[in-house]
Design a protein around this motif. Sequence first.
Motif, PDB file in Angstrom:
ATOM      1  N   VAL A  33       0.876  -1.136  -0.156  1.00  0.00           N
ATOM      2  CA  VAL A  33       0.044  -0.187   0.007  1.00  0.00           C
ATOM      3  C   VAL A  33       0.749   1.137  -0.217  1.00  0.00           C
ATOM      4  CG1 VAL A  33      -1.954   1.152   1.588  1.00  0.00           C
ATOM      5  CG2 VAL A  33      -1.733  -0.636   1.451  1.00  0.00           C
ATOM      6  N   ARG A  34       0.291   2.234  -0.446  1.00  0.00           N
ATOM      7  CA  ARG A  34       1.396   3.661  -0.860  1.00  0.00           C
ATOM      8  C   ARG A  34       1.341   4.303   0.627  1.00  0.00           C
ATOM      9  NH1 ARG A  34       2.961   4.100  -5.022  1.00  0.00           N
ATOM     10  NH2 ARG A  34       2.480   4.063  -7.048  1.00  0.00           N
ATOM     11  N   PHE A  35       2.382   4.896   1.288  1.00  0.00           N
ATOM     12  CA  PHE A  35       3.050   5.114   2.534  1.00  0.00           C
ATOM     13  C   PHE A  35       1.892   6.593   2.538  1.00  0.00           C
ATOM     14  CE2 PHE A  35       5.200   8.321   5.532  1.00  0.00           C
ATOM     15  CZ  PHE A  35       5.940   7.652   6.531  1.00  0.00           C
ATOM     16  N   ARG A  36       1.210   7.100   1.559  1.00  0.00           N
ATOM     17  CA  ARG A  36       0.666   8.006   1.550  1.00  0.00           C
ATOM     18  C   ARG A  36      -1.156   7.629   1.997  1.00  0.00           C
ATOM     19  NH1 ARG A  36       0.646  11.414  -3.409  1.00  0.00           N
ATOM     20  NH2 ARG A  36      -0.667  12.578  -2.859  1.00  0.00           N
ATOM     21  N   ALA A  37      -1.021   7.012   1.380  1.00  0.00           N
ATOM     22  CA  ALA A  37      -2.268   6.127   1.958  1.00  0.00           C
ATOM     23  C   ALA A  37      -2.800   6.026   3.630  1.00  0.00           C
ATOM     24  CB  ALA A  37      -2.512   4.663   1.794  1.00  0.00           C
ATOM     25  N   VAL A  38      -1.678   5.859   4.794  1.00  0.00           N
ATOM     26  CA  VAL A  38      -2.050   5.956   5.492  1.00  0.00           C
ATOM     27  C   VAL A  38      -2.693   7.454   6.219  1.00  0.00           C
ATOM     28  CG1 VAL A  38      -1.032   5.660   8.189  1.00  0.00           C
ATOM     29  CG2 VAL A  38      -0.068   4.108   6.016  1.00  0.00           C
ATOM     30  N   HIS A  39      -1.717   7.546   5.252  1.00  0.00           N
ATOM     31  CA  HIS A  39      -2.014   9.641   6.103  1.00  0.00           C
ATOM     32  C   HIS A  39      -3.908   9.839   5.548  1.00  0.00           C
ATOM     33  CE1 HIS A  39      -2.146  14.435   6.786  1.00  0.00           C
ATOM     34  NE2 HIS A  39      -2.276  14.438   5.363  1.00  0.00           N
ATOM     35  N   GLU A  40      -3.464   9.438   3.929  1.00  0.00           N
ATOM     36  CA  GLU A  40      -4.881   9.363   3.811  1.00  0.00           C
ATOM     37  C   GLU A  40      -6.493   9.240   4.824  1.00  0.00           C
ATOM     38  OE1 GLU A  40      -3.213  10.707  -0.693  1.00  0.00           O
ATOM     39  OE2 GLU A  40      -4.645   8.410  -0.071  1.00  0.00           O
ATOM     40  N   ALA A  41      -6.358   7.939   4.487  1.00  0.00           N
ATOM     41  CA  ALA A  41      -7.255   7.384   6.294  1.00  0.00           C
ATOM     42  C   ALA A  41      -7.468   8.196   7.646  1.00  0.00           C
ATOM     43  CB  ALA A  41      -6.402   5.993   6.353  1.00  0.00           C
ATOM     44  N   ALA A  42      -6.766   8.598   8.115  1.00  0.00           N
ATOM     45  CA  ALA A  42      -6.906   9.485   9.215  1.00  0.00           C
ATOM     46  C   ALA A  42      -6.658  10.823   8.773  1.00  0.00           C
ATOM     47  CB  ALA A  42      -5.158   9.533   8.997  1.00  0.00           C
ATOM     48  N   MET A  43      -6.464  11.357   7.176  1.00  0.00           N
ATOM     49  CA  MET A  43      -7.496  12.854   7.520  1.00  0.00           C
ATOM     50  C   MET A  43      -9.208  12.727   7.171  1.00  0.00           C
ATOM     51  SD  MET A  43      -5.427  14.623   8.200  1.00  0.00           S
ATOM     52  CE  MET A  43      -5.960  16.500   7.910  1.00  0.00           C
ATOM     53  N   GLU A  44      -9.265  11.373   6.073  1.00  0.00           N
ATOM     54  CA  GLU A  44     -10.635  11.027   5.728  1.00  0.00           C
ATOM     55  C   GLU A  44     -11.390  11.038   7.520  1.00  0.00           C
ATOM     56  OE1 GLU A  44     -14.311   9.135   4.546  1.00  0.00           O
ATOM     57  OE2 GLU A  44     -12.782   8.160   6.147  1.00  0.00           O
ATOM     58  N   VAL A  45     -10.967  10.610   8.564  1.00  0.00           N
ATOM     59  CA  VAL A  45     -12.066  11.088   8.822  1.00  0.00           C
ATOM     60  C   VAL A  45     -11.764  12.226  10.741  1.00  0.00           C
ATOM     61  CG1 VAL A  45     -12.086   9.629  12.622  1.00  0.00           C
ATOM     62  CG2 VAL A  45     -11.217   8.015   9.839  1.00  0.00           C
ATOM     63  N   ILE A  46     -10.464  12.724  10.212  1.00  0.00           N
ATOM     64  CA  ILE A  46     -10.721  14.026  10.473  1.00  0.00           C
ATOM     65  C   ILE A  46     -11.767  15.115  10.198  1.00  0.00           C
ATOM     66  CG2 ILE A  46      -9.033  15.851  10.907  1.00  0.00           C
ATOM     67  CD1 ILE A  46      -8.896  13.655  12.668  1.00  0.00           C
TER      68      ILE A  46
END
Length: 472
Positions: free
Chosen positions: A335-348
Amino acid sequence: MSEQATSEQTTASTEQAPQSIVNRRQPYPEGFLATISQGWAERPEQLPPLREQAPFAAARRAAVSAAFPGKRLVIPAGPLKQRSNDTDYPFRVHSAFAHLTGWATESEPDSVLVFEPRGDAHDVTLHFRERADRTTSEFYSDATVGEFWIGPRPALPGVAGELGIATAHIDSFVSTDDDLVVDEDDELTRFVSELRLTKDEYEVAQMRLAVKVTSDGFDDIIRELPRIIEHPRGERLVEGVFHQRARSDGNWEGYDTIAASGPHACFLHWTRNDGAVLPGDLILIDAGAEVDSLYTADITRTLPVSGTFTPIQRRIYETVREAADAAFAVAKPGVRFRAVHEAAMEVIARRTAEWGLLPVTAQEALDADRGGQHRRYMVHGTSHHLGLDVHDCAQARREMYYDGTLEPGMVFTIEPGLYFQIDDVTVPEEYRGIGVRIEDDILMTEEGPVNLSADIPRTADEVEAWMARLRG
Ligand code: GLY
Ligand code: MN
Ligand code: MN
């Protein structure tokens, strides 16, 4: 204490010596000079055994050698850095040097690791300033390197035996115009940074150790909270309690501890740590012990000072945890490293929209070009690589880092947060002055992510139970 000048300096060159020494030097009388080099027992001849990290460092050197055939490579340990006048900061060796030598806390300032090309391979030699013989004035008169002043220093055969690397005195190192030097040559600097993106078995064990010491430091802070609350600079006590644990069980902290109570938690790198810790507030503690091998943890917990969260604190806290859990859930090899950030930001984005804090919908806020309104409340990234440096592998190319893929052996943080500044009039008053971050250290494996810091309580309920247990 005051540095002693050599007899030559005392008689001949008073005006050339640094002012800090000239003003307080004392001459060495003849009797001292005649006897100081004698009467010392022989040092043991026995060489130390090869250290456990040596084969791992050898494999890293082999990778560097293979990538730069025919090139002369220089990896400097770095110099001492002046703090003020004649005092220096504690020496911290360059991480690339530690990685490629396995020499960590005990590394000597100004050492260099040299890859000398020989055919398609390299002869590798570690050059450092060996301890001076006791017949020299350096031994008793040099406050920076003399063993009389700073304690035992390494000899060439001992270091060669421990690290499995050929050693030579630093005086035999001569630089050339063709050298590729870490931090001077972009390609070499990038290569040694990217070499650290995946950790080997030794490094993973050190990361686990760093997390354990850090976990113990958080326990210590909770036990000390009654004393911390009483002190006008309670944040300093938090820093100090963690420092004591880090120094006792490791080498140091991997970065300055953030002890941010109340509204200070909204300043992302609050390291001033000079405020009070007040009951009713949250305190955000971001701290990491750096163990002897120089690997560091990077962990944040946000605690209710009085032991229980208020409803609004709990709501914000559990949303940050939801974001962290969402990030953890998408982290998989490939999985792309950036996907981790994107998943968190979706919740925020979703939660801040639900609370009516955004001037747009969550979907609009998440638009890559026109959105971002939710980032006012979390401006930082969710993840970074972690290892010898807190922000590890910093010279890796973007396509290997943010746009790269997660691979087994990578160690990185997941650290979402929500921060509502005390004077942010875009949020209802009850939100203002609350800052929460939850930061865990994650190891990627073939089977998926492992939270190395999972044993440190994370949910609001767990945190309250943890505090109740340790505070009695
Ligand atoms: N402690 C700095 C960071 O979390 O990145
Ligand atoms: Mn971090
Ligand atoms: Mn951190």
